[in-house]
Scaffold this motif. Structure first.
Motif, PDB file in Angstrom:
ATOM      1  N   SER A  31       6.158   7.427 -10.518  1.00 51.97           N
ATOM      2  CA  SER A  31       5.006   7.922 -11.280  1.00 51.97           C
ATOM      3  C   SER A  31       3.812   6.985 -11.133  1.00 51.97           C
ATOM      4  CB  SER A  31       5.373   8.096 -12.749  1.00 51.97           C
ATOM      5  OG  SER A  31       5.790   6.873 -13.304  1.00 51.97           O
ATOM      6  N   ARG A  32       2.629   7.552 -11.263  1.00 54.97           N
ATOM      7  CA  ARG A  32       1.360   6.828 -11.196  1.00 54.97           C
ATOM      8  C   ARG A  32       1.162   6.118  -9.863  1.00 54.97           C
ATOM      9  NH1 ARG A  32       3.569   6.251 -15.979  1.00 54.97           N
ATOM     10  NH2 ARG A  32       4.247   4.120 -15.685  1.00 54.97           N
ATOM     11  N   LEU A  33       1.598   6.744  -8.781  1.00 52.06           N
ATOM     12  CA  LEU A  33       1.392   6.201  -7.436  1.00 52.06           C
ATOM     13  C   LEU A  33       0.166   6.887  -6.841  1.00 52.06           C
ATOM     14  CD1 LEU A  33       3.973   5.275  -4.826  1.00 52.06           C
ATOM     15  CD2 LEU A  33       2.141   6.775  -4.125  1.00 52.06           C
ATOM     16  N   ALA A  34      -0.820   6.100  -6.428  1.00 47.92           N
ATOM     17  CA  ALA A  34      -2.049   6.644  -5.845  1.00 47.92           C
ATOM     18  C   ALA A  34      -1.797   7.098  -4.412  1.00 47.92           C
ATOM     19  CB  ALA A  34      -3.152   5.588  -5.878  1.00 47.92           C
ATOM     20  N   LEU A  35      -2.486   8.157  -4.013  1.00 49.15           N
ATOM     21  CA  LEU A  35      -2.370   8.662  -2.643  1.00 49.15           C
ATOM     22  C   LEU A  35      -3.660   9.339  -2.235  1.00 49.15           C
ATOM     23  CD1 LEU A  35      -1.632  12.024  -2.908  1.00 49.15           C
ATOM     24  CD2 LEU A  35       0.364  10.947  -3.892  1.00 49.15           C
ATOM     25  N   SER A  36      -3.818   9.545  -0.943  1.00 49.40           N
ATOM     26  CA  SER A  36      -5.019  10.205  -0.433  1.00 49.40           C
ATOM     27  C   SER A  36      -4.659  11.059   0.772  1.00 49.40           C
ATOM     28  CB  SER A  36      -6.091   9.171  -0.062  1.00 49.40           C
ATOM     29  OG  SER A  36      -5.590   8.232   0.869  1.00 49.40           O
ATOM     30  N   LEU A  37      -5.434  12.118   0.955  1.00 47.59           N
ATOM     31  CA  LEU A  37      -5.241  13.051   2.066  1.00 47.59           C
ATOM     32  C   LEU A  37      -6.453  12.974   2.978  1.00 47.59           C
ATOM     33  CD1 LEU A  37      -3.642  15.414   3.385  1.00 47.59           C
ATOM     34  CD2 LEU A  37      -5.016  16.960   1.953  1.00 47.59           C
ATOM     35  N   HIS A  38      -6.182  12.875   4.278  1.00 46.43           N
ATOM     36  CA  HIS A  38      -7.233  12.754   5.288  1.00 46.43           C
ATOM     37  C   HIS A  38      -6.996  13.788   6.392  1.00 46.43           C
ATOM     38  CE1 HIS A  38      -8.013   8.598   3.718  1.00 46.43           C
ATOM     39  NE2 HIS A  38      -6.754   8.766   3.370  1.00 46.43           N
ATOM     40  N   LEU A  59     -11.748  11.647   4.649  1.00 49.84           N
ATOM     41  CA  LEU A  59     -11.070  11.764   3.370  1.00 49.84           C
ATOM     42  C   LEU A  59     -11.304  13.160   2.795  1.00 49.84           C
ATOM     43  CD1 LEU A  59      -9.524  10.412   1.003  1.00 49.84           C
ATOM     44  CD2 LEU A  59     -11.785   9.769   0.094  1.00 49.84           C
ATOM     45  N   LEU A  60     -10.217  13.852   2.447  1.00 49.50           N
ATOM     46  CA  LEU A  60     -10.314  15.172   1.825  1.00 49.50           C
ATOM     47  C   LEU A  60     -10.149  15.105   0.319  1.00 49.50           C
ATOM     48  CD1 LEU A  60      -8.257  17.438   4.260  1.00 49.50           C
ATOM     49  CD2 LEU A  60     -10.731  17.091   4.177  1.00 49.50           C
ATOM     50  N   SER A  61      -9.192  14.316  -0.157  1.00 49.87           N
ATOM     51  CA  SER A  61      -8.960  14.222  -1.593  1.00 49.87           C
ATOM     52  C   SER A  61      -8.115  13.003  -1.920  1.00 49.87           C
ATOM     53  CB  SER A  61      -8.271  15.486  -2.124  1.00 49.87           C
ATOM     54  OG  SER A  61      -6.974  15.607  -1.578  1.00 49.87           O
ATOM     55  N   VAL A  62      -8.120  12.662  -3.194  1.00 53.62           N
ATOM     56  CA  VAL A  62      -7.276  11.586  -3.712  1.00 53.62           C
ATOM     57  C   VAL A  62      -6.499  12.139  -4.898  1.00 53.62           C
ATOM     58  CG1 VAL A  62      -8.786   9.719  -2.937  1.00 53.62           C
ATOM     59  CG2 VAL A  62      -9.095  10.687  -5.217  1.00 53.62           C
ATOM     60  N   GLY A  63      -5.382  11.512  -5.181  1.00 52.93           N
ATOM     61  CA  GLY A  63      -4.571  11.954  -6.306  1.00 52.93           C
ATOM     62  C   GLY A  63      -3.643  10.850  -6.761  1.00 52.93           C
ATOM     63  N   THR A  64      -2.923  11.144  -7.824  1.00 50.63           N
ATOM     64  CA  THR A  64      -1.945  10.220  -8.387  1.00 50.63           C
ATOM     65  C   THR A  64      -0.730  11.028  -8.802  1.00 50.63           C
ATOM     66  OG1 THR A  64      -3.738   8.840  -9.238  1.00 50.63           O
ATOM     67  CG2 THR A  64      -1.557   8.462 -10.169  1.00 50.63           C
ATOM     68  N   THR A  65       0.441  10.503  -8.552  1.00 55.50           N
ATOM     69  CA  THR A  65       1.644  11.230  -8.961  1.00 55.50           C
ATOM     70  C   THR A  65       1.759  11.251 -10.481  1.00 55.50           C
ATOM     71  OG1 THR A  65       3.004   9.241  -8.743  1.00 55.50           O
ATOM     72  CG2 THR A  65       2.917  10.726  -6.832  1.00 55.50           C
ATOM     73  N   ASP A  66       2.356  12.325 -10.988  1.00 65.24           N
ATOM     74  CA  ASP A  66       2.564  12.458 -12.427  1.00 65.24           C
ATOM     75  C   ASP A  66       3.854  11.743 -12.831  1.00 65.24           C
ATOM     76  OD1 ASP A  66       4.676  14.167 -11.682  1.00 65.24           O
ATOM     77  OD2 ASP A  66       3.597  15.989 -12.242  1.00 65.24           O
ATOM     78  N   GLU A  67       4.274  11.923 -14.069  1.00 65.38           N
ATOM     79  CA  GLU A  67       5.470  11.239 -14.570  1.00 65.38           C
ATOM     80  C   GLU A  67       6.741  11.634 -13.812  1.00 65.38           C
ATOM     81  OE1 GLU A  67       5.564   8.678 -16.809  1.00 65.38           O
ATOM     82  OE2 GLU A  67       3.405   8.802 -16.533  1.00 65.38           O
ATOM     83  N   ASP A  68       6.721  12.818 -13.185  1.00 67.50           N
ATOM     84  CA  ASP A  68       7.866  13.298 -12.414  1.00 67.50           C
ATOM     85  C   ASP A  68       7.745  12.911 -10.938  1.00 67.50           C
ATOM     86  OD1 ASP A  68      10.353  14.656 -12.239  1.00 67.50           O
ATOM     87  OD2 ASP A  68       9.336  16.451 -11.496  1.00 67.50           O
ATOM     88  N   THR A  76       1.837   2.341  -1.706  1.00 66.73           N
ATOM     89  CA  THR A  76       3.121   1.844  -2.201  1.00 66.73           C
ATOM     90  C   THR A  76       3.053   0.398  -2.704  1.00 66.73           C
ATOM     91  OG1 THR A  76       3.723   1.303   0.075  1.00 66.73           O
ATOM     92  CG2 THR A  76       4.482   3.426  -0.788  1.00 66.73           C
ATOM     93  N   GLY A  77       2.239  -0.442  -2.075  1.00 66.21           N
ATOM     94  CA  GLY A  77       2.132  -1.839  -2.511  1.00 66.21           C
ATOM     95  C   GLY A  77       1.711  -1.966  -3.970  1.00 66.21           C
ATOM     96  N   PRO A  78       0.598  -1.344  -4.372  1.00 65.12           N
ATOM     97  CA  PRO A  78       0.195  -1.415  -5.782  1.00 65.12           C
ATOM     98  C   PRO A  78       1.225  -0.804  -6.731  1.00 65.12           C
ATOM     99  CG  PRO A  78      -1.655  -0.737  -4.414  1.00 65.12           C
ATOM    100  CD  PRO A  78      -0.436  -0.733  -3.537  1.00 65.12           C
ATOM    101  N   TYR A  79       1.928   0.229  -6.280  1.00 66.23           N
ATOM    102  CA  TYR A  79       2.973   0.824  -7.120  1.00 66.23           C
ATOM    103  C   TYR A  79       4.049  -0.225  -7.432  1.00 66.23           C
ATOM    104  CZ  TYR A  79       7.228   3.294  -8.386  1.00 66.23           C
ATOM    105  OH  TYR A  79       8.385   3.682  -9.016  1.00 66.23           O
ATOM    106  N   TRP A  80       4.559  -0.902  -6.387  1.00 66.91           N
ATOM    107  CA  TRP A  80       5.612  -1.896  -6.603  1.00 66.91           C
ATOM    108  C   TRP A  80       5.090  -3.069  -7.423  1.00 66.91           C
ATOM    109  CZ3 TRP A  80      10.200  -0.160  -6.255  1.00 66.91           C
ATOM    110  CH2 TRP A  80      10.527   0.816  -5.306  1.00 66.91           C
ATOM    111  N   GLU A  81       3.848  -3.486  -7.161  1.00 62.57           N
ATOM    112  CA  GLU A  81       3.256  -4.586  -7.938  1.00 62.57           C
ATOM    113  C   GLU A  81       3.192  -4.221  -9.417  1.00 62.57           C
ATOM    114  OE1 GLU A  81      -0.506  -5.589  -6.158  1.00 62.57           O
ATOM    115  OE2 GLU A  81       0.446  -6.082  -4.246  1.00 62.57           O
ATOM    116  N   SER A  82       2.872  -2.955  -9.727  1.00 63.57           N
ATOM    117  CA  SER A  82       2.795  -2.529 -11.129  1.00 63.57           C
ATOM    118  C   SER A  82       4.162  -2.594 -11.809  1.00 63.57           C
ATOM    119  CB  SER A  82       2.231  -1.105 -11.229  1.00 63.57           C
ATOM    120  OG  SER A  82       3.197  -0.139 -10.848  1.00 63.57           O
TER     121      SER A  82
END
Length: 120
Positions: A24-31, A42-51, A74-80
């Motif tokens: 959850s709360r992992l940032a991602l982007s589509l290009h 860059l087309l869009s950015v998003g963040t995963t939800d709780e699921d 993934t790096g910021p996700y693991w750091e969090s």
């Protein structure tokens, strides 16, 4: 650019297989690759939800045949989570030949490995 709230033709689901939980709360982007200039747009950015899901990355009208890249931060996700990771990010490059189809691209990851596949 923000991802649309509703589901679209491209979705993803990220699972933290090392801990057995959704990422959850992992940032991602589509290009999208500009085939003439050979640069990514860059087309869009998003963040995963709780699921661990992120839908609505792009509306159907924005998809066209071509090469796309989904970048998972993934790096910021693991750091969090107070952990380190071998991969600072994961990029999955894929080709869309029929934009009328729906595309689901899951990412299964741990701190030292990842895998992906085209889901349904």
């Amino acid at each position: 650019m923000m991802a649309a709230a509703e589901s679209g033709p491209l979705t993803t689901h990220v699972l933290n297989t090392g801990d057995g939980v959704p990422a959850s709360r992992l940032a991602l982007s589509l290009h999208r690759l500009d085939s003439q200039l050979k640069i990514w747009s860059l087309l869009s950015v998003g963040t995963t939800d709780e699921d661990g899901r992120c839908s609505g990355l792009v509306g159907g009208e924005a998809l066209s045949p071509g090469m796309y890249r989904l970048r998972f931060e993934t790096g910021p996700y693991w750091e969090s989570r107070g952990q380190t990771s071998f991969y600072p990010y994961v990029e999955v490059v894929f080709t869309i030949s029929d934009p009328q189809q729906s595309f689901h691209l899951p990412l299964l990851m741990s701190r030292f490995s990842y895998s992906t596949y085209r889901g349904s």
